[in-house]
Motif scaffolding. Structure first.
Motif, PDB file in Angstrom:
ATOM      1  N   VAL A 114       0.946  -1.285  -0.051  1.00 17.79           N
ATOM      2  CA  VAL A 114       0.044  -0.015  -0.075  1.00 17.79           C
ATOM      3  C   VAL A 114       0.937   1.161  -0.208  1.00 17.79           C
ATOM      4  CG1 VAL A 114      -1.972   1.190   1.063  1.00 17.79           C
ATOM      5  CG2 VAL A 114      -1.909  -1.240   1.131  1.00 17.79           C
ATOM      6  N   ALA A 115       1.978   1.302   0.628  1.00 19.41           N
ATOM      7  CA  ALA A 115       2.854   2.254   0.721  1.00 19.41           C
ATOM      8  C   ALA A 115       3.360   2.583  -0.863  1.00 19.41           C
ATOM      9  CB  ALA A 115       4.275   2.134   1.532  1.00 19.41           C
ATOM     10  N   GLY A 116       3.793   1.597  -1.478  1.00 21.54           N
ATOM     11  CA  GLY A 116       4.239   1.883  -3.105  1.00 21.54           C
ATOM     12  C   GLY A 116       2.983   2.347  -3.894  1.00 21.54           C
ATOM     13  N   ARG A 117       1.837   1.818  -3.294  1.00 13.97           N
ATOM     14  CA  ARG A 117       0.786   2.430  -4.358  1.00 13.97           C
ATOM     15  C   ARG A 117       0.252   3.747  -3.830  1.00 13.97           C
ATOM     16  NH1 ARG A 117      -4.358   1.749  -4.038  1.00 13.97           N
ATOM     17  NH2 ARG A 117      -5.306   2.049  -5.967  1.00 13.97           N
ATOM     18  N   VAL A 118       0.105   3.769  -2.341  1.00 11.42           N
ATOM     19  CA  VAL A 118      -0.937   5.059  -1.911  1.00 11.42           C
ATOM     20  C   VAL A 118       0.019   6.179  -1.547  1.00 11.42           C
ATOM     21  CG1 VAL A 118      -2.387   6.007  -0.181  1.00 11.42           C
ATOM     22  CG2 VAL A 118      -2.653   3.527  -1.417  1.00 11.42           C
ATOM     23  N   ALA A 119       1.277   5.960  -0.794  1.00 16.08           N
ATOM     24  CA  ALA A 119       2.198   7.301  -0.392  1.00 16.08           C
ATOM     25  C   ALA A 119       2.717   7.811  -1.757  1.00 16.08           C
ATOM     26  CB  ALA A 119       3.343   6.488   0.483  1.00 16.08           C
ATOM     27  N   SER A 120       3.047   6.960  -2.435  1.00 12.51           N
ATOM     28  CA  SER A 120       3.303   7.685  -3.774  1.00 12.51           C
ATOM     29  C   SER A 120       2.440   8.621  -4.684  1.00 12.51           C
ATOM     30  CB  SER A 120       4.100   6.681  -5.069  1.00 12.51           C
ATOM     31  OG  SER A 120       2.942   5.690  -5.219  1.00 12.51           O
ATOM     32  N   ALA A 121       1.130   8.067  -4.654  1.00 11.71           N
ATOM     33  CA  ALA A 121       0.021   8.673  -5.453  1.00 11.71           C
ATOM     34  C   ALA A 121      -0.272   9.948  -4.430  1.00 11.71           C
ATOM     35  CB  ALA A 121      -1.101   7.756  -5.464  1.00 11.71           C
ATOM     36  N   MET A 122      -0.159   9.872  -3.245  1.00 13.42           N
ATOM     37  CA  MET A 122      -0.566  11.058  -2.323  1.00 13.42           C
ATOM     38  C   MET A 122       0.685  12.246  -2.396  1.00 13.42           C
ATOM     39  SD  MET A 122      -1.593   9.459   1.325  1.00 13.42           S
ATOM     40  CE  MET A 122      -3.122   8.654   1.225  1.00 13.42           C
ATOM     41  N   ALA A 123       1.757  11.891  -2.452  1.00  9.94           N
ATOM     42  CA  ALA A 123       2.949  12.758  -2.806  1.00  9.94           C
ATOM     43  C   ALA A 123       2.845  13.380  -3.903  1.00  9.94           C
ATOM     44  CB  ALA A 123       4.060  12.128  -2.408  1.00  9.94           C
ATOM     45  N   ALA A 124       2.448  12.496  -5.331  1.00  6.09           N
ATOM     46  CA  ALA A 124       2.526  12.905  -6.731  1.00  6.09           C
ATOM     47  C   ALA A 124       1.439  14.232  -6.556  1.00  6.09           C
ATOM     48  CB  ALA A 124       2.317  12.045  -7.463  1.00  6.09           C
ATOM     49  N   GLU A 125       0.192  13.602  -6.128  1.00  6.86           N
ATOM     50  CA  GLU A 125      -1.119  14.560  -6.084  1.00  6.86           C
ATOM     51  C   GLU A 125      -0.717  15.873  -5.498  1.00  6.86           C
ATOM     52  OE1 GLU A 125      -4.737  12.592  -5.263  1.00  6.86           O
ATOM     53  OE2 GLU A 125      -6.019  14.454  -5.770  1.00  6.86           O
ATOM     54  N   ILE A 126      -0.454  15.772  -4.395  1.00  9.44           N
ATOM     55  CA  ILE A 126      -0.373  16.949  -3.390  1.00  9.44           C
ATOM     56  C   ILE A 126       0.665  17.817  -3.828  1.00  9.44           C
ATOM     57  CG2 ILE A 126      -0.151  18.087  -1.139  1.00  9.44           C
ATOM     58  CD1 ILE A 126      -1.850  15.373   0.025  1.00  9.44           C
ATOM     59  N   GLY A 127       1.905  17.084  -4.333  1.00  9.13           N
ATOM     60  CA  GLY A 127       3.002  17.829  -4.823  1.00  9.13           C
ATOM     61  C   GLY A 127       2.607  18.776  -6.109  1.00  9.13           C
ATOM     62  N   THR A 128       1.708  17.939  -7.096  1.00  6.18           N
ATOM     63  CA  THR A 128       1.567  18.731  -8.110  1.00  6.18           C
ATOM     64  C   THR A 128       0.496  19.974  -7.979  1.00  6.18           C
ATOM     65  OG1 THR A 128       1.547  16.703  -9.446  1.00  6.18           O
ATOM     66  CG2 THR A 128       0.363  18.452 -10.439  1.00  6.18           C
ATOM     67  N   MET A 129      -0.149  19.619  -6.803  1.00  4.72           N
ATOM     68  CA  MET A 129      -1.021  20.901  -6.343  1.00  4.72           C
ATOM     69  C   MET A 129      -0.446  21.991  -5.798  1.00  4.72           C
ATOM     70  SD  MET A 129      -4.600  18.998  -4.698  1.00  4.72           S
ATOM     71  CE  MET A 129      -5.444  20.377  -4.854  1.00  4.72           C
ATOM     72  N   ARG A 130       0.946  21.600  -5.118  1.00  4.14           N
ATOM     73  CA  ARG A 130       1.585  22.666  -4.368  1.00  4.14           C
ATOM     74  C   ARG A 130       2.494  23.380  -5.534  1.00  4.14           C
ATOM     75  NH1 ARG A 130       1.997  25.443  -0.528  1.00  4.14           N
ATOM     76  NH2 ARG A 130       2.281  24.135   0.907  1.00  4.14           N
ATOM     77  N   VAL A 131       2.788  22.497  -6.703  1.00  2.00           N
ATOM     78  CA  VAL A 131       3.510  23.356  -7.573  1.00  2.00           C
ATOM     79  C   VAL A 131       2.733  24.148  -8.663  1.00  2.00           C
ATOM     80  CG1 VAL A 131       5.737  22.168  -7.472  1.00  2.00           C
ATOM     81  CG2 VAL A 131       4.014  21.696  -9.191  1.00  2.00           C
ATOM     82  N   THR A 132       1.431  23.845  -8.548  1.00  2.00           N
ATOM     83  CA  THR A 132       0.642  24.666  -9.506  1.00  2.00           C
ATOM     84  C   THR A 132      -0.034  25.687  -8.972  1.00  2.00           C
ATOM     85  OG1 THR A 132      -0.974  22.818  -9.356  1.00  2.00           O
ATOM     86  CG2 THR A 132       0.652  22.759 -11.161  1.00  2.00           C
ATOM     87  N   GLU A 133       0.085  25.761  -7.725  1.00  2.00           N
ATOM     88  CA  GLU A 133      -0.291  26.807  -6.842  1.00  2.00           C
ATOM     89  C   GLU A 133      -1.858  26.556  -6.199  1.00  2.00           C
ATOM     90  OE1 GLU A 133       0.455  30.612  -9.049  1.00  2.00           O
ATOM     91  OE2 GLU A 133       1.779  30.879  -7.321  1.00  2.00           O
ATOM     92  N   GLN A 134      -2.203  25.249  -6.631  1.00  9.99           N
ATOM     93  CA  GLN A 134      -3.558  24.844  -6.306  1.00  9.99           C
ATOM     94  C   GLN A 134      -3.691  24.979  -4.757  1.00  9.99           C
ATOM     95  OE1 GLN A 134      -5.294  21.444  -8.320  1.00  9.99           O
ATOM     96  NE2 GLN A 134      -3.794  21.386  -9.881  1.00  9.99           N
ATOM     97  N   LEU A 135      -2.751  24.536  -3.885  1.00 11.87           N
ATOM     98  CA  LEU A 135      -2.844  24.560  -2.565  1.00 11.87           C
ATOM     99  C   LEU A 135      -3.205  26.020  -2.016  1.00 11.87           C
ATOM    100  CD1 LEU A 135      -0.043  22.172  -1.229  1.00 11.87           C
ATOM    101  CD2 LEU A 135      -2.569  21.575  -1.466  1.00 11.87           C
ATOM    102  N   ASP A 136      -2.403  27.164  -2.652  1.00 11.57           N
ATOM    103  CA  ASP A 136      -2.492  28.366  -2.247  1.00 11.57           C
ATOM    104  C   ASP A 136      -3.787  28.772  -2.793  1.00 11.57           C
ATOM    105  OD1 ASP A 136      -0.012  28.715  -1.337  1.00 11.57           O
ATOM    106  OD2 ASP A 136       1.043  29.503  -3.363  1.00 11.57           O
TER     107      ASP A 136
END
Lengths: 264, 252
Positions: A114-136
């Motif tokens: 699950v770490a391989g499947r889910v931790a990576s997906a969470m990091a990628a999704e939230i990370g993309t939201m960070r760099v595209t300013e979606q979190l801001d």
């Protein structure tokens, strides 16, 4: 002389930097965890997001978890049989498969898969939201990313992992059973009887506790690494890698600690 | 433009490590006024906006919004304060996992899926305001062109009816005609909704069109500000070089 002192200072600084960096990182993750829990427990709540995460972490991980469990259970039975035959201990197969699956392999393998499947997906999704300013953008729209994005993931993971480990434990035992009956020539009712004898409630509870701890680390580090992402696409890639590696290490380390604490 | 200062920045400084981005910014924006901050890439224009929004905490100085210092706010107080603001992000920053109508109403629902029928109506009204058809309500942001994404993002920013709107490079990445559509929209929003607008840009045509007043940010300070008509005869060598886009001059 001053040079020597400077070199010495440099040497100790280099040694000191590693633990300081480590403690700083632990501190940041701990603050992040505290924020997620304290804000996630206060309204507004997002039950829809929580259910969505429960499905994505739990339900959609089932195929890979089931497959891992059945193969591992069967392989374990074969190994114990082969190894045990050297000193006529083939009959220990059901006992060791039960111990092995429930106490160790069930939670650890589910955690890692699950770490391989889910931790990576969470990091990628939230990370993309960070760099595209979606979190801001979310914050300027008066929505707290900790409540909307992170807390549902954390709570869902802590709840989903024990359920999945329960399923994986069962499937793993079943895998061992199938191989033992089909290939190793065990008597089905004897095998089941022994399994039941060695399957203890305490072990199952411990298995589920481990699972909840692993679920916590998976979501925490997946989200933390995503949230802390810096610098474009490459940054998202780095966060994803960091999320998986750090989760793996923490799962294995906490498994060891829990095991040593409980089973001595 | 009427009298009262809406936003006052006093000696605001912000550094990232050893990189001093803002070194004491002073700027006052009056209620109903549209101000553009111009300046080269990496001069701290975005950081200025993020400090006012409370997304970043300045190291020094104070930022008064309606006379209240926002730099020391946190939690619920800050969230309340943010109801006054809307922001159009440079890349749109639309939530790509949500359809257009939920993006537009996100600031009203705080991301909760409720009142779908009413919210779709609200979304359609706000889309109309930025010249978009309600046919796109159910599309995902990735299915829209760059110009349309900007307009959806604009609709999202104005949907909660903020008093102040920030525009982060509103015309970047658009062709001159699409860019002018956005400029017209901003001008009409400022006039019709009576909002206070702060735009950061390095597009001179855009700055002259949408702003009543222009300020230039250079090396972390506001080195010049004046009415938009004075932009091309400011008498300031830095501003002259920048607005004329010359490689040689005091700015390196």
């Amino acid at each position: 002389m001053t040079r020597l002192i400077a070199a010495l200072f440099g040497f100790f600084a280099a040694i000191g930097r590693v633990p300081i960096g480590l403690f700083a990182a632990i501190g940041r993750v701990a603050i992040f965890a505290w924020r997620t829990i304290s804000r996630g427990l206060a309204p507004p709540y997002y039950p829809g997001r929580f259910l969505e995460q429960l499905a994505s972490i739990g339900w959609f991980s089932l195929p890979v978890v089931g497959m891992t469990a059945i193969f591992t259970g069967a392989a374990l039975a074969q190994q114990v049989y082969t190894g045990g035959s050297r000193f006529n201990a083939q009959s220990t197969v059901p006992a060791i498969v039960t111990f092995g699956m429930v106490r160790e392999l069930g939670p650890v393998l589910v955690g890692l898969m699950v770490a391989g499947r889910v931790a990576s997906a969470m990091a990628a999704e939230i990370g993309t939201m960070r760099v595209t300013e979606q979190l801001d953008a979310m914050e300027t729209l008066r929505t707290d990313p900790f409540r909307y994005l992170i807390a549902p993931r954390l709570f869902a993971a802590v709840l989903a992992l024990p359920a999945m480990v329960l399923i994986a434990d069962s499937i793993g035992l079943f895998g061992g059973y199938m191989l033992s009956i089909g290939k190793l020539g065990f008597n089905p009712s004897n095998y089941l009887h022994t399994t039941r004898q060695f399957l203890e409630m305490d072990d199952v509870v411990m298995s589920l506790v481990k699972a909840a701890v692993f679920g916590f680390f998976i979501a925490l580090l997946g989200c933390y690494n995503g949230y802390a992402t810096q610098g474009g696409a490459a940054g998202v890639g780095r966060s994803t890698t960091d999320a998986v590696v750090s989760t793996f290490i923490l799962i294995l380390l906490s498994d060891l600690l829990i095991t040593v604490m409980v089973f001595t | 433009m009427n009298g009262d200062p809406k936003i006052e920045m006093r000696d605001v400084a912000k550094a990232f490590g050893t990189n001093e981005v803002l070194r004491g910014v002073n700027l006052t924006i009056h209620s109903g006024e549209s101000v553009a901050i111009i300046g080269g890439s990496g001069t701290g224009k975005s950081v200025t906006l993020k400090c006012i929004l409370g997304l970043l905490q300045p190291d020094r100085g104070e930022i008064l919004v309606d006379g209240v210092d926002v730099t020391r706010m946190g939690g619920r107080e800050l969230e309340k304060q943010r109801a006054k603001f809307g922001m159009l992000f440079q890349g749109g920053a639309l939530f790509d996992s949500l359809p257009v109508w939920r993006n537009v109403t996100f600031g009203i629902t705080q991301g909760r899926a409720r009142d779908a029928a009413r919210m779709r109506k609200v979304a359609a009204e706000n889309l109309e305001r930025v010249g978009l058809d309600s046919k796109i309500l159910n599309l995902r942001p990735s299915e829209l062109s760059g110009g349309m994404q900007k307009r959806v993002a604009l609709a999202r920013a104005i949907a909660p009816r903020p008093e102040i709107i920030f525009f982060d490079e509103p015309t970047t990445g658009l062709d001159p005609i699409r860019a002018d559509v956005i400029n017209d929209l901003i001008v009409s929003l400022v006039e019709d909704l009576g909002v206070t607008a702060l735009t950061i840009t390095h597009d001179m045509a855009s700055a002259r069109k949408i702003a009543h007043r222009v300020a230039m940010l250079y090396e972390g300070r506001i080195i010049w500000h004046g009415p938009r008509d004075r932009l091309y005869d400011s008498g300031n060598p830095y501003v002259d070089q920048f607005v004329q886009g010359r490689a040689d001059g005091p700015i390196r």
